[in-house]
Design an enzyme around this catalytic site. Structure first.
Site, PDB file in Angstrom:
ATOM      1  N   GLU A 327       0.833  -1.198   0.000  1.00  0.00           N
ATOM      2  CA  GLU A 327       0.000   0.000   0.000  1.00  0.00           C
ATOM      3  C   GLU A 327       0.872   1.254   0.000  1.00  0.00           C
ATOM      4  O   GLU A 327       0.471   2.298  -0.527  1.00  0.00           O
ATOM      5  CB  GLU A 327      -0.927  -0.013   1.219  1.00  0.00           C
ATOM      6  CG  GLU A 327      -2.164   0.848   1.067  1.00  0.00           C
ATOM      7  CD  GLU A 327      -3.213   0.556   2.119  1.00  0.00           C
ATOM      8  OE1 GLU A 327      -4.087  -0.299   1.876  1.00  0.00           O
ATOM      9  OE2 GLU A 327      -3.147   1.164   3.207  1.00  0.00           O
ATOM     10  N   HIS A 358       7.773 -26.559   2.664  1.00  0.00           N
ATOM     11  CA  HIS A 358       6.998 -27.615   2.015  1.00  0.00           C
ATOM     12  C   HIS A 358       5.871 -27.031   1.166  1.00  0.00           C
ATOM     13  O   HIS A 358       4.944 -27.748   0.786  1.00  0.00           O
ATOM     14  CB  HIS A 358       6.440 -28.569   3.078  1.00  0.00           C
ATOM     15  CG  HIS A 358       7.514 -29.160   3.938  1.00  0.00           C
ATOM     16  ND1 HIS A 358       8.211 -30.298   3.589  1.00  0.00           N
ATOM     17  CD2 HIS A 358       8.037 -28.744   5.118  1.00  0.00           C
ATOM     18  CE1 HIS A 358       9.105 -30.569   4.522  1.00  0.00           C
ATOM     19  NE2 HIS A 358       9.026 -29.643   5.460  1.00  0.00           N
ATOM     20  N   LYS A 486     -12.883   1.800  -3.487  1.00  0.00           N
ATOM     21  CA  LYS A 486     -13.989   2.036  -2.552  1.00  0.00           C
ATOM     22  C   LYS A 486     -15.110   2.819  -3.229  1.00  0.00           C
ATOM     23  O   LYS A 486     -16.301   2.529  -3.033  1.00  0.00           O
ATOM     24  CB  LYS A 486     -13.493   2.817  -1.331  1.00  0.00           C
ATOM     25  CG  LYS A 486     -12.641   2.032  -0.353  1.00  0.00           C
ATOM     26  CD  LYS A 486     -12.249   2.954   0.798  1.00  0.00           C
ATOM     27  CE  LYS A 486     -11.329   2.275   1.781  1.00  0.00           C
ATOM     28  NZ  LYS A 486     -10.915   3.203   2.862  1.00  0.00           N
TER      29      LYS A 486
END
Length: 521
Positions: A327, A358, A486
């Site tokens: 950000e 793994h 937004k």
């Protein structure tokens, strides 16, 4: 900025030095900072790179930018405000904000003491999103091995399955609800607050709003919501969401772990603040990490950064760092609005070790691209299984060494020929097992995972990101991409809520199709 970065003399010299620097880890390079040890041995190194870095810092006016950060100058220039999170954790905050910071800090601690004495709530439901969520969630998870004072659950996603899962683990009559939102208009915490209020009401709580506190920069909005003034905790518009952990947003940490833990967290961060401010270039851990990251991303072409804490308690560190780095540094424009001209912030990803080995370490070792890695480990555990901790440390060190040293075709072929008589098959097998090596990494060693060391670790990453923002000439304190998304979401919500509205010209064809389709579900 006087020079376009890619063609500026200091950048050209830095790029050339980074390309020719040694990546074999021959020179031990460990920096001590606020109780942490940061090993940069496996990063590009040379005297010419150090000198070029110093010139680049001077060209980008780094000293002035750092002073502006600490002095409350307009570090966030696109929004014309400071980014004064260092003041929030200082023992003696700068005079301009000292009274406000110390008063609010004491309000939080007094509230926690009162609840501890009254035994009124033994459950906490925390409703936030982004910086108001990841910081408290990560710290509480990392330090809960010392015991939690309260059953605390976090819900952030507007997907109500998340809040339903959280409240399912709480007693509504014994639950304090924290609504954490800088603007107190953010969709997710307010939507989840509505769910929480209904949950309290359905459980027979006579006055649900008395169970709610707010942490916000918009005090009036919290009061309009109905929350009592003595239960509204304030921070300021100059506190960025991803840096808000150090403000009253830290309330759930104190409720879960105690005021002492929150104080130690701030103290560790403040110690790193002083290190970043005072340490010379070659002994400055955040600055050296920033320069290594700059070389890896913008010169050597590594598009991602893997963070692998070899401590399962740091399971939420990666998403916290993702928000901080991506950000802050996912930007395209320099200070004067011109394109930066070089690749900026990396994609950040990872998971704790040894699970990571793994899952994705195969890619790190042998993919044609690879990625720099931040290894994080504690000297001492908080359990009694000493050999298990030795195994954990051994795996961390071994993976880092393997990424650095690699293994050549010739060495592998010689090993295979000891048991494979067919030369052609041996040669094919050897090529499958080559490890290129020379892959950069940092090793960050904490004495143990306590609040002080964790605070120092978080501030280390914060200052690294700030320094990279200065070096790239970008603003690490705004997030216009988030704001744009937004805005579009609000428009789509209105259409989903009122599908009969004629808005056919407002969306791209795919979005229009799915609005129409899903509004009929």
């Amino acid at each position: 900025m006087a020079n376009y970065l890619p063609s500026s003399p200091a950048w050209l010299a830095f790029s050339q030095a980074a390309k020719s620097a040694s990546r074999g880890g021959e020179r031990l390079r460990i920096i001590e900072a606020a109780g942490l040890r940061v090993d940069l041995t496996a990063q590009p190194q040379s005297d010419s790179l150090d000198n070029a870095a110093q010139d680049l810092l001077a060209q980008q006016n780094f000293d002035a930018a750092r002073a502006q950060l600490y002095d409350g100058g307009e570090a966030n220039w696109t929004e014309r405000r400071p980014a004064w999170h260092t003041a929030l954790r200082a023992d003696n905050p700068p005079p301009a904000v000292a009274q406000d910071i110390l008063a609010e800090r004491e309000r939080v601690r007094r509230f926690v003491r009162e609840l501890d004495q009254s035994l009124a709530y033994d459950c906490v439901l925390h409703l936030g999103i982004g910086g108001s969520d990841w910081g408290p969630r990560m710290v509480t998870r990392a330090l809960r091995h010392g015991g939690l004072r309260r059953n605390i659950q976090f819900a952030s996603n507007v997907d109500s399955h998340a809040v339903a899962d959280a409240i399912g683990q709480l007693d509504p009559r014994r639950t304090l609800v924290i609504v954490a939102s800088k603007s107190f208009t953010t969709t997710e915490p307010l939507a989840n607050a509505e769910v929480a209020m209904n949950w309290l009401r359905d459980a027979g709580v006579a006055d649900p709003i008395k169970h709610v506190v707010a942490v916000t920069a918009n005090v009036d909005a919290a009061l309009d919501f109905g929350i009592s003034p003595d239960r509204v905790f304030r921070f300021w518009d100059w506190v960025g969401g991803r840096y808000s952990l150090w403000s009253a947003i830290g309330l759930p940490i104190a409720l879960a772990l105690g005021n002492e833990a929150l104080d130690q967290l701030l103290a560790g961060a403040a110690a790193m603040d002083q290190h970043f401010l005072q340490a010379p270039l070659r002994k400055n851990a955040p600055l050296q990490m920033a320069l290594a990251g700059l070389a890896n991303r913008s010169v050597l072409g590594y598009a991602t950064l893997a963070i692998t804490p070899y401590d399962s308690r740091l399971m939420h560190l990666v998403p916290w760092a993702q928000q901080l780095e991506m950000e802050s540094l996912g930007k395209v424009a320099s200070r004067d609005g011109t394109p930066v001209g070089v690749p900026t912030g990396p994609v950040v990803w990872g998971m704790p070790g040894t699970d990571c080995q793994h899952t994705f370490f195969q890619w790190l070792h042998q993919d044609t691209t690879g990625a720099p890695v931040d290894f994080i480990v504690c000297e001492r555990p908080d359990h009694a299984y000493a050999r298990h901790h030795n195994m954990l440390i051994a795996n961390c060190l071994a993976q880092r060494s393997a990424l650095l040293r690699g293994k050549s075709y010739e060495d592998i072929l010689q090993e295979i020929r000891e048991h494979e008589p067919d030369l052609q098959r041996a040669e094919v097998l050897a090529r499958h097992r080559v490890h290129p090596g020379g892959r950069p990494s940092n090793l960050i060693v904490l004495p143990r995972l306590d609040a002080y060391s964790l605070g120092a670790l978080l501030a280390l990453y914060e200052h690294k990101v700030f320094a990279q923002g200065v070096l790239w000439g970008i603003n690490p304190f705004d997030q216009w991409g988030v704001e744009f998304g937004k805005l579009l979401a609000k428009r789509i919500i209105r259409e989903l809520d009122a599908p009969s509205a004629d808005t056919s010209g407002d969306q791209d064809p795919s979005t229009r199709y799915w609005i129409d389709s899903l509004s009929r579900r």
